[in-house]
Design an enzyme around this catalytic site. Structure first.
Site, PDB file in Angstrom:
ATOM      1  N   THR A 145      42.507   0.191  17.310  1.00 18.00           N
ATOM      2  CA  THR A 145      42.178   0.847  18.399  1.00 18.00           C
ATOM      3  C   THR A 145      40.702   1.415  18.652  1.00 18.00           C
ATOM      4  O   THR A 145      40.510   1.905  17.689  1.00 18.00           O
ATOM      5  CB  THR A 145      43.441   1.530  19.020  1.00 18.00           C
ATOM      6  OG1 THR A 145      43.015   2.386  20.192  1.00 18.00           O
ATOM      7  CG2 THR A 145      43.534   2.921  17.948  1.00 18.00           C
ATOM      8  N   ASP A 147      40.745   3.985  20.721  1.00 18.79           N
ATOM      9  CA  ASP A 147      41.202   5.185  20.805  1.00 18.79           C
ATOM     10  C   ASP A 147      41.053   6.094  19.520  1.00 18.79           C
ATOM     11  O   ASP A 147      41.142   7.289  19.616  1.00 18.79           O
ATOM     12  CB  ASP A 147      42.729   5.262  21.456  1.00 18.79           C
ATOM     13  CG  ASP A 147      42.608   4.514  22.603  1.00 18.79           C
ATOM     14  OD1 ASP A 147      41.385   4.249  23.264  1.00 18.79           O
ATOM     15  OD2 ASP A 147      43.466   4.078  23.152  1.00 18.79           O
ATOM     16  N   ARG A 191      43.017   7.111  26.259  1.00 28.52           N
ATOM     17  CA  ARG A 191      44.360   7.543  26.582  1.00 28.52           C
ATOM     18  C   ARG A 191      44.605   9.093  26.487  1.00 28.52           C
ATOM     19  O   ARG A 191      43.747   9.760  27.048  1.00 28.52           O
ATOM     20  CB  ARG A 191      45.472   6.919  25.803  1.00 28.52           C
ATOM     21  CG  ARG A 191      45.419   5.479  25.949  1.00 28.52           C
ATOM     22  CD  ARG A 191      46.807   4.642  25.402  1.00 28.52           C
ATOM     23  NE  ARG A 191      46.673   4.833  24.122  1.00 28.52           N
ATOM     24  CZ  ARG A 191      47.982   4.552  23.222  1.00 28.52           C
ATOM     25  NH1 ARG A 191      49.055   4.149  23.684  1.00 28.52           N
ATOM     26  NH2 ARG A 191      47.732   4.569  21.960  1.00 28.52           N
TER      27      ARG A 191
HETATM   28  O1  F6P Z   1      44.002   1.648  24.015  1.00 25.00           O
HETATM   29  C1  F6P Z   1      43.035   1.225  24.378  1.00 25.00           C
HETATM   30  C2  F6P Z   1      42.636   1.289  25.730  1.00 25.00           C
HETATM   31  O2  F6P Z   1      41.217   0.829  26.136  1.00 25.00           O
HETATM   32  C3  F6P Z   1      42.714   2.839  26.320  1.00 25.00           C
HETATM   33  O3  F6P Z   1      41.599   3.526  25.928  1.00 25.00           O
HETATM   34  C4  F6P Z   1      42.846   2.594  27.849  1.00 25.00           C
HETATM   35  O4  F6P Z   1      43.292   3.795  28.327  1.00 25.00           O
HETATM   36  C5  F6P Z   1      43.757   1.621  27.963  1.00 25.00           C
HETATM   37  O5  F6P Z   1      43.456   0.887  26.746  1.00 25.00           O
HETATM   38  C6  F6P Z   1      43.343   0.524  28.935  1.00 25.00           C
HETATM   39  O6  F6P Z   1      44.187  -0.377  29.153  1.00 25.00           O
HETATM   40  P1  F6P Z   1      44.273  -1.676  30.059  1.00 25.00           P
HETATM   41  O7  F6P Z   1      43.333  -2.615  29.195  1.00 25.00           O
HETATM   42  O8  F6P Z   1      45.570  -2.454  30.130  1.00 25.00           O
HETATM   43  O9  F6P Z   1      43.441  -1.488  31.262  1.00 25.00           O
END
Ligand code: F6P
Length: 368
Positions: A145, A147, A191
């Site tokens: 991730t 994150d 997140r």
């Molecule tokens: O978990 C990775 C991430 O990029 C987070 O940082 C972000 O909040 C989320 O996924 C975004 O998700 P999506 O691709 O569903 O918009």
């Protein structure tokens, strides 16, 4: 299959949001499995979705050649498919209906004679994997991730690339900020965790860092902008996490993905701040949301190396019969931890993190 029986055939899947380095892991797992142990390897398409829909295909040595530096995942991924909590449709009011389809997923794995499954993902993927473990599917997890918020590992692959991209963006925004004497607010993903903002903010020399772990006082943020302007500083750079929030306030939600097990998508705090700071300080402000650019493109050398080590170690764990564990990096050493210790948990930035102290000592504020 009994634990004592040797693993002969494995599946690999990438789950959750994609990130740079996924292909490097798929390559490392597949090549190590084939060349070192003569295993048969199958790729599961689109994460747990492919396991539920039985989209499972053989992976050969050639399939994973020339993908080390490629962004995304050749297998595809999904962040909406936890077999234990899977959206099977909507009720008449449009609300999603969830069901446990673990049986289906396990049946498909057995149909392909998979002795074990390598699940490359974040906390959501580890949660899905933990349910499969309960159904006697042997699992090895690999932490992914941008994150960097997985428990029991000091680092996840993808994080270094995201920090690199975000830092590059801060560097670029600095020059235009300086030309126009503006307050520039750069919003980063993560997140509920502020790892990307902390690192890219530190690397980019942001003047104000706002992270979810430290609630900010808008008054102090504005005062710092005004103070810098009065002291003749040409601009102020604010690095803000998508999950940052004011004292006693709420995070800014961009959208709710009903069918996702983790439905809240954050985003937009930089635009809220931009308006508030401009109104209170009369300084000119602009907001930039970096968004998915942080997740795309080539992985850094660091992430490629980490991904290769993680993938190779995952196969070693399988061959040693150490199942239901996630590969981890702790104090610079490769190790592993039980998947159940990682599922559905997040590792936030500790308030006594030395980088927070270093940023404060070099003049940045966190708005507290
Ligand atoms: O978990 C990775 C991430 O990029 C987070 O940082 C972000 O909040 C989320 O996924 C975004 O998700 P999506 O691709 O569903 O918009």
């Amino acid at each position: 299959m009994l634990d004592s029986e040797k693993v002969k055939c494995i599946g690999v899947l990438t789950g959750g949001g994609d990130c740079p380095g996924l292909n490097a892991v798929i390559r490392a797992v597949t090549k190590s499995a084939i060349s070192q142990h003569e295993l048969e390897v199958f790729g599961v398409e689109d994460g747990f979705l492919g396991l539920i829909d039985n989209r499972i295909r053989p992976l050969t040595f050639d399939d994973v050649s020339n993908i080390l530096d490629r962004g995304g995942t050749i297998l595809g991924t999904s962040n909406k498919a936890n077999p234990a909590h899977y959206c099977i449709g909507n009720d008449p009011a449009g609300r999603p209906i969830f069901a446990d389809v673990t049986d289906r997923a396990v049946r498909n794995a057995r149909e392909h004679d998979l002795d074990a499954l390598v699940c490359i993902g974040g906390d959501g993927t580890m949660s899905g994997a933990a349910h499969l473990v309960k159904r006697d599917l042997r699992i090895i997890g690999i932490p992914k991730t941008i994150d960097n918020d997985l428990m029991h590992t000091d680092v996840t692959f993808g994080f270094d690339t995201a920090v690199f991209v975000a830092t590059e963006a801060v560097d670029r925004i600095r020059t235009t900020a300086s030309s126009h004497h503006r307050v520039m607010i750069v919003e980063m993903m993560g997140r509920n965790a502020g790892w990307i903002t902390l690192h890219a903010g530190a690397a980019g020399g942001a003047d104000i860092l706002l992270i979810p772990e430290i609630e900010y006082d808008l008054h102090k943020v504005c005062a710092r902008c005004v103070d810098r302007s009065r002291r003749g500083k040409a601009y102020t750079l604010v690095a803000v996490s998508e999950g940052a929030r004011p004292i006693g306030g709420e995070m800014v939600v961009d959208r709710v993905v009903q069918e996702s097990p983790d439905p809240i998508r954050l985003g937009g705090i930089s635009e809220v701040l931009c308006e508030q700071i401009a109104k209170r300080t009369k300084l000119e402000c602009r907001a930039t949301i970096l968004g998915h650019v942080q997740r795309g493109g080539k992985p850094t050398a660091h992430d490629r190396v980490l991904a290769t080590q993680f993938g190779h170690r995952a196969v070693e764990l399988l061959m040693n019969g150490e199942f239901d564990r996630m590969v981890a990096m702790q104090d610079g050493r490769l190790t592993s931890v039980p998947i159940s210790d990682v599922a559905d948990r997040q590792r936030l930035v500790p308030l006594d993190h030395p980088l927070i102290a270093a940023c404060r000592a070099t003049g940045a504020i966190f708005g507290d």
